[in-house]
Design a protein around this motif. Structure first.
Motif, PDB file in Angstrom:
ATOM      1  N   THR A 222       0.377  -1.339   0.252  1.00  0.00           N
ATOM      2  CA  THR A 222       0.063   0.013   0.294  1.00  0.00           C
ATOM      3  C   THR A 222       0.785   1.426   0.034  1.00  0.00           C
ATOM      4  O   THR A 222       2.438   1.256   0.291  1.00  0.00           O
TER       5      THR A 222
ATOM      6  N   SER B  25       1.075  13.716   4.680  1.00  0.00           N
ATOM      7  CA  SER B  25       0.103  14.234   4.474  1.00  0.00           C
ATOM      8  C   SER B  25       0.139  15.356   4.658  1.00  0.00           C
ATOM      9  O   SER B  25       0.257  15.802   5.922  1.00  0.00           O
TER      10      SER B  25
ATOM     11  N   LEU C 125       1.018   8.680   6.508  1.00  0.00           N
ATOM     12  CA  LEU C 125      -0.381   7.769   6.065  1.00  0.00           C
ATOM     13  C   LEU C 125      -0.167   6.137   5.607  1.00  0.00           C
ATOM     14  O   LEU C 125       1.010   6.335   4.462  1.00  0.00           O
ATOM     15  N   LYS C 126       0.005   5.181   6.426  1.00  0.00           N
ATOM     16  CA  LYS C 126       0.440   3.705   5.771  1.00  0.00           C
ATOM     17  C   LYS C 126      -0.791   3.384   5.266  1.00  0.00           C
ATOM     18  O   LYS C 126      -2.203   3.396   5.817  1.00  0.00           O
ATOM     19  N   MET C 127      -1.576   4.033   3.460  1.00  0.00           N
ATOM     20  CA  MET C 127      -2.699   3.870   3.111  1.00  0.00           C
ATOM     21  C   MET C 127      -3.450   2.113   3.432  1.00  0.00           C
ATOM     22  O   MET C 127      -3.660   1.207   2.115  1.00  0.00           O
TER      23      MET C 127
ATOM     24  N   PHE D  62      -6.685   1.338   0.768  1.00  0.00           N
ATOM     25  CA  PHE D  62      -6.956   0.816  -0.537  1.00  0.00           C
ATOM     26  C   PHE D  62      -6.047  -0.494  -1.058  1.00  0.00           C
ATOM     27  O   PHE D  62      -6.254  -1.702  -1.834  1.00  0.00           O
TER      28      PHE D  62
ATOM     29  N   HIS E   6      -8.104  14.273   2.231  1.00  0.00           N
ATOM     30  CA  HIS E   6      -7.485  12.477   0.995  1.00  0.00           C
ATOM     31  C   HIS E   6      -9.023  12.200   0.432  1.00  0.00           C
ATOM     32  O   HIS E   6      -8.016  11.041  -0.109  1.00  0.00           O
TER      33      HIS E   6
ATOM     34  N   VAL F 144     -10.434  10.049   0.899  1.00  0.00           N
ATOM     35  CA  VAL F 144     -11.315   8.279   1.099  1.00  0.00           C
ATOM     36  C   VAL F 144     -11.701   8.066   2.137  1.00  0.00           C
ATOM     37  O   VAL F 144     -11.520   9.089   3.434  1.00  0.00           O
TER      38      VAL F 144
ATOM     39  N   THR G  69     -12.984   6.025   5.481  1.00  0.00           N
ATOM     40  CA  THR G  69     -12.752   5.418   6.811  1.00  0.00           C
ATOM     41  C   THR G  69     -14.561   4.869   7.907  1.00  0.00           C
ATOM     42  O   THR G  69     -14.494   5.944   7.583  1.00  0.00           O
TER      43      THR G  69
ATOM     44  N   VAL H 297      -3.872   4.058   7.988  1.00  0.00           N
ATOM     45  CA  VAL H 297      -5.042   4.183   7.761  1.00  0.00           C
ATOM     46  C   VAL H 297      -5.455   2.988   7.636  1.00  0.00           C
ATOM     47  O   VAL H 297      -5.783   2.383   6.480  1.00  0.00           O
TER      48      VAL H 297
END
Length: 305
Positions: free
Chosen positions: A7, A12, A25-27, A30, A255, A257, A259, A287
């Protein structure tokens, strides 16, 4: 072959400007099934398939169940997911989209879990949502990726439910020699089984879960999480449901996204400048995602607060 995806690790700009520090951020949102869970569950499913399992059985209507269902479809293995009566119609629909057989049983996860275990025969593999060393080993790969990207944070911020993510991240930090990188373990006030365990010195069972962050709703954290706290610097942080929900909304704007509130709990540490953040200059937020949340659900939760 891994079932999970590597990922993105992203800086950010919005959160860095807000916090006055270098926020990364570790996404994990995704991942194909929607959350970090596929890292550990994918590894466990492959392990059990290699041992001869002919069916996977799970007891989660959330991220773990979605990961098992997705892994089963990828591997060509049938899946049964037992979910409690509180599971949303959306979650059941998503599980069935992955070809899982869904059984609704019991008023709580504990009852669904007990029934799922009773269904597991000699040719089945039971996939626990969070309490399995294979899961922690798989979750640790996200820290391997951070290290490979050449980014060493000075703290990792993550959400805690049953403790699987916490256990995996600590394993990843330690196997990369990052014993000096502490963890801020975040829970909502109505689902704080890890915080209660730290205070008691042993795991305790909460009387009830009183939080909208359903993915944090383990009444008892794993024993491994307490062992992690004894071998690695971990700081416990609590946020309110309102803070977690607001963080999800703000993150969606910042972002693009979506969550779930369980993930918003970690983001709230940044958005609300939690006092624990003051000691650090380069935080990494996991994340973790959320497989079943919708924009409409988040909007309704925001309106209620």
């Amino acid at each position: 072959m891994h079932l999970h995806q590597a990922t993105p690790l992203i800086p950010s700009r919005a959160l860095s400007l807000l916090a006055g520090r270098d926020v990364w951020l570790k996404m994990e949102a995704f991942q194909p099934p929607g959350s970090f869970k596929i890292r550990g569950i994918g590894l466990a499913c492959q392990h059990y398939l290699h041992q001869g399992a002919e069916r996977f059985v799970s007891s989660s209507g959330g991220n773990a169940g979605m990961a098992v269902a997705w892994a089963g479809r990828q591997l060509g293995v049938p899946v049964i997911v037992v979910v409690p009566e509180t599971t949303s119609a959306r979650a059941v629909e998503l599980l069935r989209q992955e070809n899982a057989e869904v059984i609704v049983h019991g008023a709580s996860w504990q009852e669904a879990n007990h029934y799922a275990q009773s269904l597991s025969g000699s040719k089945d593999a039971f996939l626990h949502p969070f309490d399995d060393p294979l899961l922690w080993q798989g979750h640790a790969t996200m820290i391997d990726e951070v290290a490979a990207d050449g980014c060493k944070p000075d703290v990792v911020i993550l959400s805690v439910g049953g403790g699987g993510l916490l256990n995996g991240v600590v394993e990843g930090l330690q196997r990369n020699g990052w014993h000096d990188v502490p963890v801020i373990a975040v829970e909502t006030e109505g689902a704080a089984s890890f915080h209660a365990a730290l205070q008691a010195g042993h795991t305790v069972e909460l009387a009830a879960i009183n939080s909208v962050a359903g993915s944090l709703g383990a009444k008892r954290v794993s024993e491994q999480s307490l062992r992690c706290a004894a071998t690695h610097p971990i700081h416990s942080a609590l946020v309110t449901d309102s803070q977690a929900i607001a963080a999800c909304s703000r993150f969606l704007n910042d972002h693009r996204v979506l969550t779930e509130p369980a993930c918003g709990a970690s983001l709230a540490v940044i958005y609300d400048s939690h006092p624990l953040l003051a000691a650090f200059r380069k935080p990494l937020v996991i994340v973790c995602g959320g497989a079943t949340v919708t924009a409409e659900q988040l909007w309704h939760l925001s309106e209620k607060r």
